[in-house]
Enzyme design. Structure first.
Site, PDB file in Angstrom:
ATOM      1  CB  CYS A 156     -22.006  20.547  18.944  1.00 13.42           C
ATOM      2  SG  CYS A 156     -20.281  20.862  19.272  1.00 13.42           S
TER       3      CYS A 156
HETATM    4  N1  CO8 Z   1      -1.260  14.739  25.203  1.00 16.14           N
HETATM    5  C1  CO8 Z   1      -0.869  13.807  26.095  1.00 16.14           C
HETATM    6  N2  CO8 Z   1      -1.560  13.511  27.226  1.00 16.14           N
HETATM    7  C2  CO8 Z   1      -2.702  14.217  27.448  1.00 16.14           C
HETATM    8  C3  CO8 Z   1      -3.167  15.213  26.562  1.00 16.14           C
HETATM    9  C4  CO8 Z   1      -2.391  15.465  25.402  1.00 16.14           C
HETATM   10  N3  CO8 Z   1      -2.753  16.389  24.499  1.00 16.14           N
HETATM   11  N4  CO8 Z   1      -4.303  15.726  27.048  1.00 16.14           N
HETATM   12  C5  CO8 Z   1      -4.569  15.084  28.202  1.00 16.14           C
HETATM   13  N5  CO8 Z   1      -3.605  14.179  28.452  1.00 16.14           N
HETATM   14  C6  CO8 Z   1      -3.491  13.284  29.631  1.00 16.14           C
HETATM   15  C7  CO8 Z   1      -4.231  13.849  30.830  1.00 16.14           C
HETATM   16  O1  CO8 Z   1      -3.412  14.718  31.570  1.00 16.14           O
HETATM   17  C8  CO8 Z   1      -4.579  12.595  31.588  1.00 16.14           C
HETATM   18  O2  CO8 Z   1      -3.440  12.160  32.311  1.00 16.14           O
HETATM   19  P1  CO8 Z   1      -3.615  11.458  33.762  1.00 16.14           P
HETATM   20  O3  CO8 Z   1      -4.413  10.208  33.497  1.00 16.14           O
HETATM   21  O4  CO8 Z   1      -2.211  11.212  34.174  1.00 16.14           O
HETATM   22  O5  CO8 Z   1      -4.371  12.454  34.595  1.00 16.14           O
HETATM   23  C9  CO8 Z   1      -4.828  11.559  30.499  1.00 16.14           C
HETATM   24  O6  CO8 Z   1      -4.141  12.057  29.335  1.00 16.14           O
HETATM   25  C10 CO8 Z   1      -6.302  11.404  30.185  1.00 16.14           C
HETATM   26  O7  CO8 Z   1      -6.912  12.714  30.038  1.00 16.14           O
HETATM   27  P2  CO8 Z   1      -8.453  12.927  29.827  1.00 16.14           P
HETATM   28  O8  CO8 Z   1      -9.204  12.138  30.857  1.00 16.14           O
HETATM   29  O9  CO8 Z   1      -8.741  14.387  29.688  1.00 16.14           O
HETATM   30  O10 CO8 Z   1      -8.612  12.247  28.375  1.00 16.14           O
HETATM   31  P3  CO8 Z   1      -9.871  11.558  27.733  1.00 16.14           P
HETATM   32  O11 CO8 Z   1      -9.557  10.150  27.521  1.00 16.14           O
HETATM   33  O12 CO8 Z   1     -11.134  11.902  28.452  1.00 16.14           O
HETATM   34  O13 CO8 Z   1      -9.923  12.281  26.304  1.00 16.14           O
HETATM   35  C11 CO8 Z   1     -11.226  13.982  25.217  1.00 16.14           C
HETATM   36  C12 CO8 Z   1     -10.108  13.659  26.194  1.00 16.14           C
HETATM   37  C13 CO8 Z   1     -10.776  13.507  23.833  1.00 16.14           C
HETATM   38  C14 CO8 Z   1     -11.439  15.476  25.210  1.00 16.14           C
HETATM   39  C15 CO8 Z   1     -12.504  13.236  25.617  1.00 16.14           C
HETATM   40  O14 CO8 Z   1     -12.796  13.438  26.972  1.00 16.14           O
HETATM   41  C16 CO8 Z   1     -13.730  13.649  24.822  1.00 16.14           C
HETATM   42  O15 CO8 Z   1     -13.768  13.532  23.604  1.00 16.14           O
HETATM   43  N6  CO8 Z   1     -14.781  14.071  25.541  1.00 16.14           N
HETATM   44  C17 CO8 Z   1     -16.058  14.487  24.908  1.00 16.14           C
HETATM   45  C18 CO8 Z   1     -15.830  15.730  24.175  1.00 16.14           C
HETATM   46  C19 CO8 Z   1     -17.064  16.292  23.556  1.00 16.14           C
HETATM   47  O16 CO8 Z   1     -17.847  15.624  22.947  1.00 16.14           O
HETATM   48  N7  CO8 Z   1     -17.193  17.555  23.666  1.00 16.14           N
HETATM   49  C20 CO8 Z   1     -18.231  18.239  23.013  1.00 16.14           C
HETATM   50  C21 CO8 Z   1     -17.765  19.621  22.945  1.00 16.14           C
HETATM   51  S1  CO8 Z   1     -18.043  20.300  21.458  1.00 16.14           S
HETATM   52  C22 CO8 Z   1     -19.415  21.360  21.521  1.00 16.14           C
HETATM   53  O17 CO8 Z   1     -20.380  21.145  22.116  1.00 16.14           O
HETATM   54  C23 CO8 Z   1     -19.280  22.640  20.789  1.00 16.14           C
HETATM   55  C24 CO8 Z   1     -18.933  23.713  21.734  1.00 16.14           C
HETATM   56  C25 CO8 Z   1     -18.756  24.960  20.988  1.00 16.14           C
HETATM   57  C26 CO8 Z   1     -17.619  24.895  20.026  1.00 16.14           C
HETATM   58  C27 CO8 Z   1     -16.375  25.452  20.551  1.00 16.14           C
HETATM   59  C28 CO8 Z   1     -15.313  25.558  19.493  1.00 16.14           C
HETATM   60  C29 CO8 Z   1     -13.921  25.933  20.009  1.00 16.14           C
END
Ligand code: CO8
Length: 372
Positions: A156
């Site tokens: 990224c």
């Molecule tokens: N629908 C409904 N519920 C869901 C879903 C969904 N799609 N997904 C997860 N849930 C549920 C989970 O099961 C969990 O349930 P429970 O509490 O019962 O266990 C609950 O929702 C919460 O799940 P999470 O804790 O996973 O959810 P978050 O609140 O943490 O949100 C995010 C998830 C949005 C992914 C968040 O953690 C985030 O944005 N994190 C940072 C991401 C980031 O900045 N990443 C950078 C990566 S990008 C990069 O560096 C480039 C890499 C190379 C590129 C690759 C391209 C493909």
């Protein structure tokens, strides 16, 4: 020494879009099919049913409402769940080069420049479509550019690391005019069958033209750049050229696509980014409250709100820290450049702003710019 400046940016937006509702409908159809096929194992407690995704969750957790892709049909086909990208012959331009060319041409046209005036092309992206020859060299050829070209990958942060490399070369005089281009086909390496991350990414290409400030009437002086990396496995993709040497051939293994521990990334990257920006501003004696705009990496709205508050020491005013992720999703290295492209023309001479990217590696890159 020469003063480098960003004199134009360009964005190529893919022709097809996927709303959260479209995406969730395809995912849920896929989940229903897999669950039906494995009903006995699920009933016996041998495997867990795949739960449904939801648009409400996606918007609440990320701020993302839509994404653009190079192909919708394959991604939304519950029997496929990855794009249908036509295999091109070696005599045709590659798909990354074609997207990159469109973004480069948009930037060159804004600056009134031609491809043959460019003497450095850096293709800086999260993935390259082949090992070699460098995609950047193909783009150089398509542009009719001179000089030299090379690929770089800092996930990224590729755009800001590319800007630092190009700016340093322009400063020293080794090149005169550079394009840093970020073609991101994230749809090719996102695991669309994983509910936790299927909504995160979108495709796009951005290009940043960097010249000697004296060669252009206006633009953004690159006042200072700062890049940092710190190894982490929290965002990882194990695909690579050693794949066929591994015992199972690893054709469809989960770690052949993007993997992350989202919560961990959130917790670890935020302090890294805030400390990095704070130290960069202090080192350059640029007070945070003098910044007119923050163009941040576009991964998560809550993350950006937090960084904006921490850096400025108050809630950012509307427009001070523009987000584009609601429309584009996370476009990896291109996100902060799309924000810059869309929300920089209203700044006045002397106004300063900061471009900042962060992501896998971990990596963080910041660029302090000043309108002239
Ligand atoms: N629908 C409904 N519920 C869901 C879903 C969904 N799609 N997904 C997860 N849930 C549920 C989970 O099961 C969990 O349930 P429970 O509490 O019962 O266990 C609950 O929702 C919460 O799940 P999470 O804790 O996973 O959810 P978050 O609140 O943490 O949100 C995010 C998830 C949005 C992914 C968040 O953690 C985030 O944005 N994190 C940072 C991401 C980031 O900045 N990443 C950078 C990566 S990008 C990069 O560096 C480039 C890499 C190379 C590129 C690759 C391209 C493909």
């Amino acid at each position: 020494m020469y003063q480098p400046a960003i004199t134009a940016t360009g964005v190529f937006v893919p022709p097809e879009a996927i709303s959260n509702d479209d995406l969730v409908a395809a995912f849920n159809a896929y989940a229903d099919r897999v669950n039906a096929e494995n009903a006995a194992a699920i009933e016996a407690g041998e495997m867990a049913a795949i739960p449904h995704s939801s648009s409400e969750f996606i918007v609440k957790a990320s701020g993302i409402e839509n994404r653009y892709v190079m192909d919708r049909s394959g991604v939304l086909d519950p029997a496929r769940m990855y794009p249908n990208l036509r295999q091109r012959s070696d005599d045709e331009p590659g798909i990354m080069a074609e997207m990159a060319l469109a973004a480069c041409e948009a930037a060159l046209s804004k600056a009134g420049r031609k491809g043959d005036e460019v003497d450095l092309v850096i293709c800086a992206a999260s993935n390259m479509e082949r090992a070699y020859p460098a995609v950047a060299i193909e783009i150089q050829k398509l542009l009719g550019a001179g000089g030299f070209a090379f690929d770089m990958n800092v996930a990224c942060s590729s755009a800001t690391f590319g800007i630092q490399a190009a700016a340093d070369m322009i400063r020293s005089g080794s090149v005169r005019r550079a394009l840093v281009v970020n073609p991101e086909i994230t749809s090719g390496h996102l695991e669309w069958r994983d509910r936790d991350c299927h909504f995160i990414f979108g495709d796009v290409a951005t290009a940043t033209l960097i010249e000697r400030a004296e060669d252009a009437e206006h633009g953004f002086l690159i006042r200072s750049t700062r890049c940092a990396t710190e190894f982490s496995n929290a965002i990882r993709n194990n695909n690579g050229f050693l794949r066929r040497n591994r015992p199972d051939g690893m054709q469809d293994r989960r770690d052949m696509q993007f993997m992350q521990e989202g919560r961990k990334v959130f917790k670890e990257v935020l302090p890294l980014v805030c400390t990095h920006i704070g130290a960069h501003l202090t080192e350059e004696t640029v007070p945070a409250d003098s910044l007119k705009r923050l163009w941040l990496h576009q991964a998560n709205k809550t993350m950006n709100d937090f960084i904006g508050r921490k850096v400025l020491g108050r809630d950012p005013e509307p427009g001070e820290q523009p987000n584009i992720l609601q429309e584009f999703a996370n476009t990896s290295s291109a996100g902060s450049i799309i924000a810059f492209d869309r929300f920089s023309s209203d700044l006045n001479p002397g106004d300063k702003g900061l471009i900042c990217s962060f992501g896998a590696g971990y990596s963080v890159g910041s660029v302090i710019v000043e309108r002239y």
